[in-house]
Design an enzyme around this catalytic site. Structure first.
Site, PDB file in Angstrom:
ATOM      1  CB  CYS A 391      -0.850  -0.167   1.119  1.00  0.00           C
ATOM      2  SG  CYS A 391      -2.640   1.331   1.168  1.00  0.00           S
ATOM      3  CG  HIS A 515      -3.878  -3.774   2.777  1.00  0.00           C
ATOM      4  ND1 HIS A 515      -2.202  -2.819   3.956  1.00  0.00           N
ATOM      5  CD2 HIS A 515      -4.242  -2.014   2.610  1.00  0.00           C
ATOM      6  CE1 HIS A 515      -2.431  -1.286   3.809  1.00  0.00           C
ATOM      7  NE2 HIS A 515      -3.642  -1.328   3.179  1.00  0.00           N
ATOM      8  CD  GLU A 517      -0.917  -6.268   4.517  1.00  0.00           C
ATOM      9  OE1 GLU A 517      -1.359  -4.923   5.410  1.00  0.00           O
ATOM     10  OE2 GLU A 517      -0.615  -6.529   4.125  1.00  0.00           O
TER      11      GLU A 517
END
Length: 552
Positions: A391, A515, A517
């Site tokens: 990001c 993102h 994650e």
């Protein structure tokens, strides 16, 4: 009971409920305790979901400072929620929605909007029944279609903002059969100076809970070590629960070991017996055992990854930490995350960056620490250090390339420098007229098309990926042709939105506007994080991919 016409509350929805409250102090690990219970029930064959209740007045977590509340976790539907929802997704292996996070802001906003619309037919709108019924409605609707719903009540018993929720749970218990509902209370069991485990904080916490009309069925003691038998007996005696209903939840090296610890204590067996689920559970020999295999897997190598961020708080980057851990599980690698403060890196932390095997520059907001992040990107680019930008990290890789490779000296993000002559990162077109901050960014899961033959295709093993977003600015389309000079390539796109960048002159220089994650799990590691570890191990080199393409 009939459906309440005033509140829309239907008490017939749902099946089994486990309510988890906390006492003595916040941050004890209610969420991990709840998630671990759910993991064990899931292993036994049950369809489990979870609800997190946050008593704050914010409608969602989107506008919160990470220093106060940790990271803002993003769900597939774009919900910005408490980080505990991330733990539930990782432990339970399910994708949740905004409906699984109940806040005071959401509840009051909904009830007030109904009052303004005249839905209550002139009646006085009150905490009871209107607010409490709305709370119960949200819990039941989130639980619909599942076997067990675990509900974690944020905060500590006795907090004034949590009182409407505890009252709602008291009513909930009154409406349910005894075999369909269970109250678990997590408390602190500290040591005295002479090494004795002290039960008085737990006794006072349970006394507070009982004064509200709630009697815990299970008590979980958080302590450095397992509770002594005498401690369990004392807690049981003074808190009016069976001794076998008192469980230890001691400190462990890795939170993923907590399900193993409470399973050893017999928590899952007791829960299933109390909820009359033991007859429906899979036989012990038939239960899912992959969790144990994954979290106890031996590590055959070790790496140091520098995390270059501005928030000196691990919870602010929890999902990044966990994604690195998941990649380590998949590659049997011990990942040591080394914190590098981007705000101070130029003065004191550069040596730590130089000692790292790989570097991650995560997301964030605001101008503080930006120059340190840019310096980290430059260092990785010039020294062939494996780099992963997420990001804001992706955006800073674009800015660094524009400045130091293309010579656009004052290139920047318009978010951080509104007067820059070269806004290579600019606000999303649909954001021009937006005034409210909460819930207005590009949020949630979106598809990205991946260029064939790219490092991105190698990492994802496909020409499309679906990942979660949380940003308001992106690569300025007016600069794309110029930016793709000097070995930088936007290999992932969503229409005219640049989603993935990579360099063909670098072993592993990879950035994502999204993102990744947030979708990482212990049994499904995020591809970009696995790729980072592969590059550190020398098993992945993007330059070889480009050489192969040229030869072909």
């Amino acid at each position: 009971m009939p459906k309440e016409p005033d509140t829309g509350y239907d008490p017939t929805l749902g099946r089994k409920f486990i309510f988890v409250t906390g006492g003595v102090m916040s941050g004890l690990g209610k969420g991990i305790t709840a998630a671990s219970t759910g993991r064990l029930l899931s292993n036994a064959g049950f369809d489990v979901t979870a609800v997190k209740i946050d008593p704050y007045l914010n409608v969602d977590a989107g506008t919160m400072n990470p220093y106060q509340h940790g990271e803002v976790y993003v769900l597939k539907d774009g919900g910005e929620v408490d980080l505990d929802l991330g733990n539930y997704e990782r432990f339970l292996g399910v994708d949740m929605t905004s409906d699984h996070n109940v806040t005071t802001g959401k509840t009051y906003q909904h009830v007030i909007e109904k009052e303004r619309a005249g839905d209550y037919l002139g009646k006085t709108v009150q905490i009871i029944p209107h607010i409490t019924d709305d709370i119960k409605r949200r819990i039941r609707e989130a639980a619909e279609g599942t076997d067990v719903c675990i509900v974690e009540v944020g905060g500590t018993v006795g907090d004034i903002e949590g009182m409407p929720y505890l009252e709602a749970l008291r009513q909930f218990a009154h409406e349910e059969d005894d075999g369909d509902i269970l109250f678990t209370h997590v408390t602190l069991v500290p040591y005295s100076k002479n090494g004795e485990q002290k039960t008085k904080p737990t006794q006072h916490s349970v006394k507070e809970l009982r004064s509200i009309g709630l009697q815990p069925d299970i008590l979980v003691g958080r302590c450095e070590d397992k509770l002594d038998p005498e401690t369990k007996e004392k807690i049981a005696l003074f808190c009016d629960v069976p001794t076998e209903a008192v469980f230890s939840n001691p400190d462990v090296e890795d939170v993923y070991h907590v399900p193993l610890m409470v399973e050893e204590e017999g928590l899952d067996r007791y829960v299933m017996e109390r909820l009359n689920l033991d007859g429906e559970a899979l036989a012990p020999g038939e239960r899912e055992n992959r969790w144990r295999e994954l979290v106890t897997r031996d590590r055959t190598s070790e790496v140091d990854i520098a995390l270059v961020g501005k928030y000196d708080l691990e919870d602010a980057y929890m999902s990044v930490h966990e994604a690195l851990k998941h990649a380590g599980i998949e590659r049997r690698t011990e990942v040591n995350v080394r914190w590098v403060d981007s705000d101070e890196m130029l003065d004191r932390h550069e040596n730590r960056l130089k000692k790292a095997d790989g570097v991650v520059v995560p997301g964030g907001f605001g101008s503080r620490g930006i120059e340190g992040k840019l310096k980290a990107v430059e260092y990785c680019r010039e020294n062939d250090v494996p780099f992963l930008g997420l990001c804001l990290g992706f955006q800073m890789a674009v800015v660094e390339h524009a400045r130091n490779v293309l010579g656009l000296e004052d290139a920047h993000s318009a978010e951080l420098d509104a007067d820059t002559d070269h806004p290579v990162i600019d606000i999303l077109p649909e954001q021009y007229e937006v005034e409210d901050m909460g819930g207005t960014m590009r949020l949630g899961a979106h598809d990205t098309r991946i260029e064939r033959g790219s490092l991105a295709e190698r990492i994802y093993g496909d020409t499309v990926c679906t990942e979660r977003h949380r940003h308001r600015y992106e690569v300025n389309p007016e600069y794309i042709d110029e930016l793709e000079k000097g070995a930088l390539d936007f290999s992932g796109r969503a229409g005219n939105r640049m989603e993935i960048l990579e360099r063909t002159d670098h072993p592993f220089f990879f950035g994502t506007q999204f993102h990744p994650e947030f979708r990482s799990r212990p049994d499904r590691a995020s591809p970009p994080f696995v790729g980072l570890l592969d590059a550190v191990a020398g098993e992945l080199d993007a330059r070889e991919l480009s050489d192969t393409e040229v030869q072909a």
